[in-house]
Motif scaffolding. Sequence first.
Motif, mmCIF file in Angstrom:
data_model
loop_
_atom_site.group_PDB
_atom_site.id
_atom_site.type_symbol
_atom_site.label_atom_id
_atom_site.label_comp_id
_atom_site.label_asym_id
_atom_site.label_seq_id
_atom_site.Cartn_x
_atom_site.Cartn_y
_atom_site.Cartn_z
ATOM 1 N N ARG A 245 0.826 -1.205 0.000
ATOM 2 C CA ARG A 245 0.000 0.000 0.000
ATOM 3 C C ARG A 245 0.862 1.257 0.000
ATOM 4 N N LEU A 246 1.901 1.269 0.843
ATOM 5 C CA LEU A 246 2.764 2.452 0.921
ATOM 6 C C LEU A 246 3.524 2.667 -0.375
ATOM 7 N N PHE A 247 4.008 1.566 -0.975
ATOM 8 C CA PHE A 247 4.741 1.713 -2.233
ATOM 9 C C PHE A 247 3.840 2.337 -3.295
ATOM 10 N N ASP A 248 2.593 1.854 -3.390
ATOM 11 C CA ASP A 248 1.661 2.393 -4.372
ATOM 12 C C ASP A 248 1.386 3.869 -4.118
ATOM 13 N N LYS A 249 1.255 4.258 -2.845
ATOM 14 C CA LYS A 249 0.994 5.660 -2.534
ATOM 15 C C LYS A 249 2.181 6.534 -2.909
ATOM 16 N N LEU A 250 3.412 6.000 -2.717
ATOM 17 C CA LEU A 250 4.599 6.787 -3.020
ATOM 18 C C LEU A 250 4.836 6.962 -4.514
ATOM 19 N N VAL A 251 4.562 5.928 -5.281
ATOM 20 C CA VAL A 251 4.935 5.976 -6.699
ATOM 21 C C VAL A 251 3.751 6.101 -7.636
ATOM 22 N N SER A 252 2.529 6.188 -7.120
ATOM 23 C CA SER A 252 1.373 6.287 -8.010
ATOM 24 C C SER A 252 1.456 7.566 -8.817
ATOM 25 N N GLY A 253 1.054 7.504 -10.056
ATOM 26 C CA GLY A 253 1.082 8.654 -10.942
ATOM 27 C C GLY A 253 2.052 8.479 -12.074
ATOM 28 N N GLY A 254 3.214 7.822 -11.843
ATOM 29 C CA GLY A 254 4.135 7.490 -12.914
ATOM 30 C C GLY A 254 4.857 8.663 -13.529
ATOM 31 N N GLY A 255 4.796 9.873 -12.940
ATOM 32 C CA GLY A 255 5.502 10.988 -13.544
ATOM 33 C C GLY A 255 5.473 12.185 -12.616
ATOM 34 N N PHE A 256 5.893 13.340 -13.135
ATOM 35 C CA PHE A 256 5.915 14.548 -12.338
ATOM 36 C C PHE A 256 4.588 15.277 -12.486
ATOM 37 N N GLU A 257 4.071 15.795 -11.398
ATOM 38 C CA GLU A 257 2.853 16.585 -11.435
ATOM 39 C C GLU A 257 3.196 17.971 -10.943
ATOM 40 N N ILE A 258 2.939 18.988 -11.757
ATOM 41 C CA ILE A 258 3.253 20.363 -11.396
ATOM 42 C C ILE A 258 1.967 21.046 -10.980
ATOM 43 N N ASP A 259 1.909 21.548 -9.757
ATOM 44 C CA ASP A 259 0.696 22.137 -9.226
ATOM 45 C C ASP A 259 1.107 23.340 -8.401
ATOM 46 N N ASN A 260 0.651 24.558 -8.817
ATOM 47 C CA ASN A 260 1.052 25.751 -8.085
ATOM 48 C C ASN A 260 0.005 26.188 -7.082
ATOM 49 N N SER A 261 -0.995 25.345 -6.842
ATOM 50 C CA SER A 261 -1.993 25.666 -5.837
ATOM 51 C C SER A 261 -1.492 25.246 -4.463
ATOM 52 N N LEU A 262 -2.078 25.825 -3.434
ATOM 53 C CA LEU A 262 -1.658 25.485 -2.084
ATOM 54 C C LEU A 262 -2.201 24.120 -1.693
ATOM 55 N N PRO A 263 -1.388 23.246 -1.083
ATOM 56 C CA PRO A 263 -1.903 21.952 -0.615
ATOM 57 C C PRO A 263 -2.996 22.173 0.427
ATOM 58 N N ILE A 264 -3.973 21.256 0.408
ATOM 59 C CA ILE A 264 -5.090 21.390 1.333
ATOM 60 C C ILE A 264 -5.064 20.295 2.388
ATOM 61 N N ASN A 265 -5.060 19.040 1.922
ATOM 62 C CA ASN A 265 -5.245 17.922 2.844
ATOM 63 C C ASN A 265 -3.951 17.296 3.333
ATOM 64 N N ASP A 266 -2.885 17.377 2.533
ATOM 65 C CA ASP A 266 -1.699 16.586 2.846
ATOM 66 C C ASP A 266 -0.752 17.270 3.822
ATOM 67 N N ASP A 267 -0.793 18.642 3.869
ATOM 68 C CA ASP A 267 0.141 19.330 4.739
ATOM 69 C C ASP A 267 -0.359 19.306 6.172
ATOM 70 N N PRO A 268 0.525 19.365 7.134
ATOM 71 C CA PRO A 268 0.079 19.400 8.531
ATOM 72 C C PRO A 268 -0.707 20.657 8.818
ATOM 73 N N ALA A 269 -1.562 20.604 9.820
ATOM 74 C CA ALA A 269 -2.386 21.745 10.172
ATOM 75 C C ALA A 269 -1.496 22.918 10.566
ATOM 76 N N PRO A 270 -1.888 24.140 10.187
ATOM 77 C CA PRO A 270 -1.053 25.302 10.540
ATOM 78 C C PRO A 270 -0.930 25.454 12.041
ATOM 79 N N LYS A 271 0.229 25.915 12.479
ATOM 80 C CA LYS A 271 0.466 26.083 13.899
ATOM 81 C C LYS A 271 -0.367 27.252 14.434
ATOM 82 N N THR A 272 -0.946 27.084 15.609
ATOM 83 C CA THR A 272 -1.735 28.129 16.243
ATOM 84 C C THR A 272 -0.787 29.144 16.867
ATOM 85 N N GLN A 273 -0.939 30.393 16.492
ATOM 86 C CA GLN A 273 -0.084 31.444 17.014
ATOM 87 C C GLN A 273 -0.605 31.915 18.374
#
Length: 375
Positions: A325-353
Amino acid sequence: MNRLRIFNKAADPAPPQNKHWYSLKASGEAEARSIEVYVYGEIGTWGITANQFVRDLAALDDGVSPIVVAFNSIGGDLFDGLAIHNALSRLGERCTGRVDALAASAASVAVCGAHKVVIASNAMLMIHNPWTYAAGDAENLRKVATALDQAMEAIIAAYKAKAPNIDEVELRRLVNAETWLTASEAVALGLADEVGEGVKVKACLGQGGALQRYQHAPQALLAQLDEPPEQPPVPEPEPKPEPEKPPIVDSAALALLITQSCNTAGISSLIEPIINSTKLADEATVNAAISNAKAVRDLCVAARLPEFTQQFVASGLTAEAVRGRLFDKLVSGGGFEIDNSLPINDDPAPKTQAKQPDTNAIYAARRAAQTGVKA
């Protein structure tokens, strides 16, 4: 990127069958001792690491006994393959590499470190370009491309160390084309020294799903793996013994065992999933689930995907299934994906100031306390 992981993989990944084993053994008396190592499985984090290989071999090696390293591997992490290559090369003339069924990609690099390479008559050697996955801006990806070019030179150097007279232009063409070499072809190129006795490929390959990751895997080989396995004869049923009374289970004690073990191992978030998946059946089931949860956690951390640990444990997946499962998650897509939008779900929650102190309000409160007058 803290570390560039270079694999040998092509096309979309297929679920691996996760049949691998790795063992070392020494046999014979002191004056006629020999050491055999079986590298059967993926090379790297998902199977046999170079660190594990070198440590285990050093524990058995007496410095004089002949060593045979048998390979049956679809490949894996190139850097681990190069490390194993160099470890075998340092053993000198007493080291023989043996290809029992398949030495593909990183495994072909590793086996070429042996002084002598014997390939079974129906085994294969596969060579091809390095591959990785990456994310980032244009400059990051240019650095990755440069690293892949450098890795290619390391691969060529490893093959030429085994076959110094090989034509380099032809070698690069074969590597670039993902070439599957038969035993006789490998010997003709100088990547193997001798053709040995054949073995039943289907019986020892055991990696058919993962083998389909490559673009040009021989159809005849894949067809063998698609055949239904031979069924053993069905034995005569034995008389059923009288059913034993189920043991009395102390659910509270088992729940306490899970809680204490998980807290000690630093996996307290997995207490509830383990309780739910085991249903507190018995102590053996609980201990097995705790051990599996630790292994799953370690795999997720190694893959830098710790957020999937709880999901995998709650689903009751074994460590072997999680590797795929982890291998598939790491290598799925088969190429480079260029995305200049801000990540939503994958980044850790912003730190509370933390709220900054209001000095004016503090002074006003002090004055009011001293004078008894509210500001």
